[in-house]
Design an enzyme around this catalytic site. Structure first.
Site, PDB file in Angstrom:
ATOM      1  N   MET A  42       0.851  -1.195   0.000  1.00 52.29           N
ATOM      2  CA  MET A  42       0.000   0.000   0.000  1.00 52.29           C
ATOM      3  C   MET A  42       0.886   1.243   0.000  1.00 52.29           C
ATOM      4  SD  MET A  42      -3.477  -0.862   1.934  1.00 52.29           S
ATOM      5  CE  MET A  42      -2.980  -0.541   3.596  1.00 52.29           C
ATOM      6  N   GLY A  43       2.132   1.087  -0.439  1.00 53.45           N
ATOM      7  CA  GLY A  43       3.040   2.236  -0.491  1.00 53.45           C
ATOM      8  C   GLY A  43       3.562   2.579   0.889  1.00 53.45           C
ATOM      9  N   LEU A  45       6.540   2.960   1.658  1.00 52.00           N
ATOM     10  CA  LEU A  45       7.523   1.885   1.823  1.00 52.00           C
ATOM     11  C   LEU A  45       8.590   2.266   2.844  1.00 52.00           C
ATOM     12  CD1 LEU A  45       7.990   0.821  -1.899  1.00 52.00           C
ATOM     13  CD2 LEU A  45       6.443  -0.118  -0.191  1.00 52.00           C
ATOM     14  N   HIS A  49       9.622  -3.331   4.290  1.00 56.00           N
ATOM     15  CA  HIS A  49       9.290  -3.902   2.974  1.00 56.00           C
ATOM     16  C   HIS A  49      10.540  -4.452   2.295  1.00 56.00           C
ATOM     17  CE1 HIS A  49       5.910  -0.968   3.471  1.00 56.00           C
ATOM     18  NE2 HIS A  49       5.224  -1.952   2.946  1.00 56.00           N
ATOM     19  N   GLN A  73     -10.159  -2.168   2.587  1.00 55.67           N
ATOM     20  CA  GLN A  73      -9.650  -2.868   3.768  1.00 55.67           C
ATOM     21  C   GLN A  73      -9.534  -1.973   4.997  1.00 55.67           C
ATOM     22  OE1 GLN A  73      -5.824  -3.893   1.598  1.00 55.67           O
ATOM     23  NE2 GLN A  73      -5.015  -3.835   3.668  1.00 55.67           N
ATOM     24  N   GLN A 173      -3.174 -12.632   7.519  1.00 55.54           N
ATOM     25  CA  GLN A 173      -3.271 -12.239   6.103  1.00 55.54           C
ATOM     26  C   GLN A 173      -2.621 -13.314   5.219  1.00 55.54           C
ATOM     27  OE1 GLN A 173      -2.875  -8.163   4.316  1.00 55.54           O
ATOM     28  NE2 GLN A 173      -0.781  -8.812   3.951  1.00 55.54           N
ATOM     29  N   VAL A 196      11.151 -10.448  10.979  1.00 53.38           N
ATOM     30  CA  VAL A 196      12.468 -10.026  11.499  1.00 53.38           C
ATOM     31  C   VAL A 196      12.321  -9.644  12.972  1.00 53.38           C
ATOM     32  CG1 VAL A 196      14.445  -8.501  11.120  1.00 53.38           C
ATOM     33  CG2 VAL A 196      12.958  -9.095   9.205  1.00 53.38           C
ATOM     34  N   LEU A 204      10.034  -6.887  14.765  1.00 48.32           N
ATOM     35  CA  LEU A 204      10.179  -5.510  14.286  1.00 48.32           C
ATOM     36  C   LEU A 204       8.847  -4.996  13.739  1.00 48.32           C
ATOM     37  CD1 LEU A 204      13.649  -5.196  12.516  1.00 48.32           C
ATOM     38  CD2 LEU A 204      13.053  -4.941  14.928  1.00 48.32           C
ATOM     39  N   SER A 206       6.859  -0.910  12.787  1.00 49.38           N
ATOM     40  CA  SER A 206       7.031   0.546  12.799  1.00 49.38           C
ATOM     41  C   SER A 206       6.437   1.141  14.076  1.00 49.38           C
ATOM     42  CB  SER A 206       6.399   1.171  11.556  1.00 49.38           C
ATOM     43  OG  SER A 206       5.130   0.619  11.372  1.00 49.38           O
TER      44      SER A 206
HETATM   45  O1  PAF Z   1      -0.207  -6.047   3.628  1.00 44.91           O
HETATM   46  C1  PAF Z   1      -0.554  -5.076   2.935  1.00 44.91           C
HETATM   47  O2  PAF Z   1       0.153  -4.087   2.790  1.00 44.91           O
HETATM   48  C2  PAF Z   1      -1.934  -5.079   2.266  1.00 44.91           C
HETATM   49  O3  PAF Z   1      -2.862  -5.732   3.055  1.00 44.91           O
HETATM   50  C3  PAF Z   1      -1.908  -5.657   0.853  1.00 44.91           C
HETATM   51  C4  PAF Z   1      -1.513  -7.119   0.853  1.00 44.91           C
HETATM   52  C5  PAF Z   1      -0.950  -4.862  -0.013  1.00 44.91           C
HETATM   53  C6  PAF Z   1      -3.305  -5.563   0.219  1.00 44.91           C
HETATM   54  O4  PAF Z   1      -3.732  -4.238   0.103  1.00 44.91           O
END
Ligand code: PAF
Length: 304
Positions: A42-43, A45, A49, A73, A173, A196, A204, A206
């Site tokens: 979802m950016g 980052l 990530h 979501q 998820q 991690v 870990l 945020s």
């Molecule tokens: O884990 C996430 O960042 C989100 O749930 C995903 C998998 C990108 C779906 O929007």
């Protein structure tokens, strides 16, 4: 395919054209079955990530990142509105992490007619209603709907193989999308990326920056309880879930939401009898607790 600025596409037709071309190039250059890895995000980052991209880069010929803040979501509209969005910074990070292609569609491109659409959505069923889903109604249905769409949009043409990367930190998820691929016969291989931990054992996140030294110490109760259960599992002892819960509650202002041991494929909690006998197969311990001022989640696979 590295060292170049990641290519940005904002529409389905544009991203498919790029994927088709890259796969054809790989085949022409002698790669019989090009491997294409997707890191859905979802950016916003950050280094968390990084591990997803690192594994995807190591295992694939082509790495795609999707960047889409999925309104379906979020259970709180204000969380959705305030979610950080900085495509330029994210593009740079994807390039730095070795991604080749970025798919960053608009909300209207993903869900034409939103908020009155999409009419057809994927249900995560029972697996989406427990644990994290209990306090976030509809969250996992929203995750499943967007992930199914992303897979359909980004699945490479044959003879390429398609893999999608999810962190073990969000164990529920991971279990749900794995199940979705299986239940809906979607031709994608789910690749889990290890969680991690800090040297102290703390997973870990945020959110950890909001914990002071005392908070950190209290937070360690979660990983200690998980290690305690993992050690019992390896020794073939009964799993003393009450003792593990007490370890977390040792600090009085820590509010344990749940600590359960479940079947990793269905998230069904193990029965009293299963907990009392040596484990026959892998199980998953899931925990969530308020450690003021944050809510933390953690999990561990328990091996017999
Ligand atoms: O884990 C996430 O960042 C989100 O749930 C995903 C998998 C990108 C779906 O929007």
């Amino acid at each position: 395919m590295t060292d170049q600025q990641a290519l940005l596409a904002t529409t389905t037709s544009a991203v498919r054209a790029i994927i088709d071309e890259k796969v054809a190039e790989l085949v022409a250059a002698g790669t019989a079955r090009p491997k294409v890895g997707l890191v859905p995000t979802m950016g916003a980052l950050h280094d968390g990530h990084g591990a997803l991209f690192e594994q995807a880069r190591a295992e694939n010929d082509l790495v795609i990142a999707s960047i889409f803040v999925n309104p379906l979501q979020f259970d709180q509209p204000e969380d959705y509105e305030h979610y950080p969005r900085d495509l330029e910074a994210d593009l740079e990070l994807v390039t730095e992490y070795g991604g080749d292609i970025v798919f960053a569609p608009s909300t209207q491109h993903m869900y034409p007619g939103f908020p009155d659409a999409p009419h057809i959505r994927v249900s995560a069923g029972q697996m989406g209603q427990m644990f994290e889903g209990a306090s976030r109604p509809g969250h996992f249905d929203g995750v499943c709907t967007v992930v199914a769409k992303l897979w359909n949009i980004l699945m490479p043409p044959p003879p390429a193989v398609f893999r999608s990367y999810f962190g073990r930190k969000d164990a529920q998820q991971l279990a749900i999308v794995t199940r979705m691929a299986k239940d809906l016969n979607i031709d994608v291989k789910i690749r889990p990326v290890e969680l991690v931990r800090a040297p102290s054992g703390l997973a870990l996140s945020s959110r950890n920056v909001r914990l002071d030294d005392h908070g950190m110490e209290k937070a360690l109760g979660l990983s200690k309880a998980l290690h305690f259960l993992s050690d019992q599992a390896t020794r073939g002892e009964p799993l003393d879930i009450s003792a593990a819960r007490d370890m977390i509650r040792a600090h009085e202002d820590v509010d344990l939401d749940y600590l359960e041991i479940v079947d990793p494929d269905t998230l069904t909690p193990l029965t009293e009898e299963q907990l009392a006998a040596p484990l026959e197969r892998e199980a998953l311990a899931l925990v969530a607790a308020w450690v003021p001022p944050v809510r933390l989640i953690d999990n561990m696979l328990l091996s017999p």
